[in-house]
Structures are given as C-alpha cells and as structure tokens.
Design a protein around this motif. Structure first.
Motif, short mmCIF file in Angstrom:
data_model
loop_
_atom_site.label_atom_id
_atom_site.label_comp_id
_atom_site.label_asym_id
_atom_site.label_seq_id
_atom_site.Cartn_x
_atom_site.Cartn_y
_atom_site.Cartn_z
N GLU A 46 26.13 17.49 34.02
CA GLU A 46 26.13 16.99 32.64
C GLU A 46 26.08 15.47 32.54
N ALA A 47 26.32 14.76 33.63
CA ALA A 47 26.29 13.30 33.59
C ALA A 47 24.89 12.82 33.20
N PRO A 48 24.77 11.99 32.16
CA PRO A 48 23.46 11.61 31.63
C PRO A 48 22.81 10.49 32.42
N MET A 49 22.39 10.81 33.64
CA MET A 49 21.66 9.82 34.43
C MET A 49 20.71 10.54 35.37
N SER B 25 29.43 7.73 29.96
CA SER B 25 30.41 8.53 29.22
C SER B 25 29.92 8.75 27.79
N LYS B 26 28.94 9.62 27.69
CA LYS B 26 28.30 9.97 26.43
C LYS B 26 28.69 11.39 26.02
N PRO B 27 28.29 11.83 24.81
CA PRO B 27 28.76 13.12 24.31
C PRO B 27 28.55 14.31 25.25
N GLU B 28 27.42 14.38 25.95
CA GLU B 28 27.16 15.54 26.80
C GLU B 28 28.16 15.65 27.96
N LEU B 29 28.54 14.51 28.54
CA LEU B 29 29.54 14.54 29.61
C LEU B 29 30.95 14.70 29.04
N VAL B 30 31.25 13.93 28.01
CA VAL B 30 32.60 13.94 27.43
C VAL B 30 32.97 15.32 26.92
N SER B 31 32.06 15.97 26.21
CA SER B 31 32.35 17.29 25.67
C SER B 31 32.51 18.32 26.78
#
Length: 321
Positions: free
Chosen positions: A206-209, A24-30
């Motif tokens: 967008e999930a950062p993984m 749950s980092k900025p790229e997913l949250v935004s």
C-alpha cells in the motif's frame, strides 16, 4: 495486546506508523489503521491546508478507525502557516496529532481545548521532559537507528528508551530500529507502550511509491544507510545512494547550505518516488531496513509482527521458568 497506547487511542495493537513525507498518504494510513494500528498522515506532504483537508476526508472514506496527522516543524526554505494546518486538523475532527522538530508549545492550548491527543517525537531526554512539561500526552523517542533526523547526540534506542521511560511520567513510544515482532516485544520490555515504525511500512503493497524503491529496500542491508547534513547540525539518516554520497563529498569539501540545497530539495524525492529513480534523491531510511525481506500487504505485515511478538514472548517464558 493492551497498553496505555492502545487503550487511550482505541487501537488493537501498539504500533504507530511514522509520518513520512510524500509516503504517509491516505492509502497507506488507512491500511495501517484498518490493520489495528495507528496510521498517521504526513501533513506537510500537502502544499496547502486545503489539500490536507481533502486528504483527511479521503482517509476517512477508507477507514473508520483512529488515525492521526503529523506536523513536523523543522527549518525549511518554504514558509509554512502551521496555525492554518492545525486549524484544518481540528476542524476535520481528527483527535490525534504527532508533532516533531521544534517545540509545539504555541499550539498546545488550541489542541488541548479541542481534546486532541498530542504525541511529540524527539531525540533526547531533555526534549522529552520539555514535551511532558508543556502537556503532550505521549513522547515518541527516536533512537540513533531511526530514519530521518536522529538529533546530534547519537544515543541508540536500547539506551535511550529506558532512560526516557525512567525520566518521564507520561507514556513513551519507542522509535528507531523497529521492524518486526522481536523489536516490538523488546520495546515493551524496555518500558515503552508501543513502537513507531516508518521504514518497514515503506516496503508494503500500500505504500504509495514506485516498486523500484521498494525492491531497493528489500535488497538493502543494515549497512546501507548513512548520515548527512552533520556539518549543518541537521543530521539525517538516509539510504545510501549517489545523491547522498555526493552530499557527503560536498560537506567534506566545506560546502554550505546554499550549495547543498538543490541536492537536498524534497521535490527531488517527490519526483523519484513516482518515477522509481533510486539514486537521484535524499531518501530518509532507518537501519531497520536490514530487517526487510519482502513486500507484504500492511495487514500481512502487522499480523506477522504480532505473531512474532507472541512467539518471542512464549520463548522467553520458557527461558525464565
């Protein structure tokens, strides 16, 4: 879609994205917030309050919509200055906090003084009532299907949600087992004001993984999660893999926390999510993984969920007429 959740937090849709460690980092949250839902940063993903402040600033540059920050208070080998994290959230101007784990009462006065809405995530009616008593604005109730920590009582969402709704005066967000529009409509019919989704949002562009992890989620069925740490009274639902099966085996052999700790380390997860190793870490994953069939953008996923919910509603109207 208007509920007390959308009205109170200025959302288009009654969907909350779970605060997931390392994810749950900025790229997913935004992306979630821009799609009309509530994105939530995972506060403790950031090793210092200063790094969290930078993440909040980065998120603000990517969305002008509402988003929140999760602070999970569970036993950990790392000593955490929760007050400092709370201060960063308040100073940044973020007005929504999701707490989980231990009772957040010691922080409530400070949060309420600064007009911060508090969502407390818990796994039982008893703890939901306590959250209401100390002044939380919402309770997010986690059924047994959920990713991460479902508690020790093993009550499924279908039972736990309406029981909690009946017991509380404050609004209830349904969490655990939700990943499509049918689930959203079901949660609303049970009296919830919206749903919390974690696992489904992991399988988005967008999930950062690493893509390997996302493909593993697509391949998984509802039978591909398992419970570990039961012997530690810290039960967690995870994706079935070699690491989780090894932990399960060691628990059956009577191994304790000190022997299990190297396998449970969150740093393994941080590494594997980047490298794409699907077997070498403990990966919180809910039974909603069985609903995942593809890896859309967040916007595509949200619009699909809303369309499914509306179609399901029309079908039920026809049945009831």
């Amino acid at each position: 879609m208007k509920t007390i959740l959308t009205e109170s937090l200025n959302l288009k849709y009654p969907i909350v994205q779970g605060g997931m460690m390392w994810i749950s980092k900025p790229e997913l949250v935004s992306a979630v917030s821009n799609a009309g839902c509530l994105g939530i940063l995972s506060g403790l993903t950031y090793e210092t309050p200063e790094l969290l402040a930078k993440a909040i600033d980065e998120t603000k540059k990517m969305t002008d919509k509402s988003f929140g920050v999760n602070i999970t208070m569970l036993p950990t080998l790392r000593q955490i200055n929760y007050d400092a994290y709370i201060d960063v959230i308040i100073d940044s101007g973020v007005k929504i906090v999701e707490t989980a784990g231990n009772n957040p009462e010691q922080f409530m006065a400070k949060l309420k003084k600064n007009n911060v809405k508090v969502i407390h995530k818990c796994t039982s009616v008893k703890h939901a009532l306590k959250a209401e008593k100390i002044g939380c604005d919402f309770v997010s109730i986690d059924g047994f299907e959920c990713a991460g920590h479902p508690g020790e009582l093993d009550v499924t969402s279908l039972i736990l949600i309406p029981i909690t709704v009946d017991a509380l005066k404050i609004p209830v967000i349904a969490s655990g087992g939700f990943g499509d529009g049918r689930g959203l409509l079901a949660a609303l019919s049970l009296g919830a004001c919206g749903v919390n989704m974690g696992t489904r949002f992991m399988a988005t562009k967008e999930a950062p993984m690493h893509d390997n992890i996302k493909k593993r989620l697509v391949e998984a069925t509802e039978n591909d999660t398992m419970l570990i740490e039961r012997t530690l009274k810290n039960t967690i639902r995870v994706l079935r893999n070699k690491q989780a099966e090894l932990v399960e085996k060691m628990e059956k052999e009577g191994k304790g926390l000190m022997e299990l700790a190297p396998l449970l380390s969150g740093m393994n997860g941080k590494r594997c999510l980047v490298e794409g190793d699907t077997e070498g870490f403990i990966f919180g994953c809910g039974q909603a993984v069985g609903l995942i069939r593809d890896i859309p953008s967040v916007e595509e996923l949200v619009e699909r969920i809303i369309s499914e919910a509306k179609s399901s509603f029309e079908r039920l109207k026809n049945i009831m007429e």
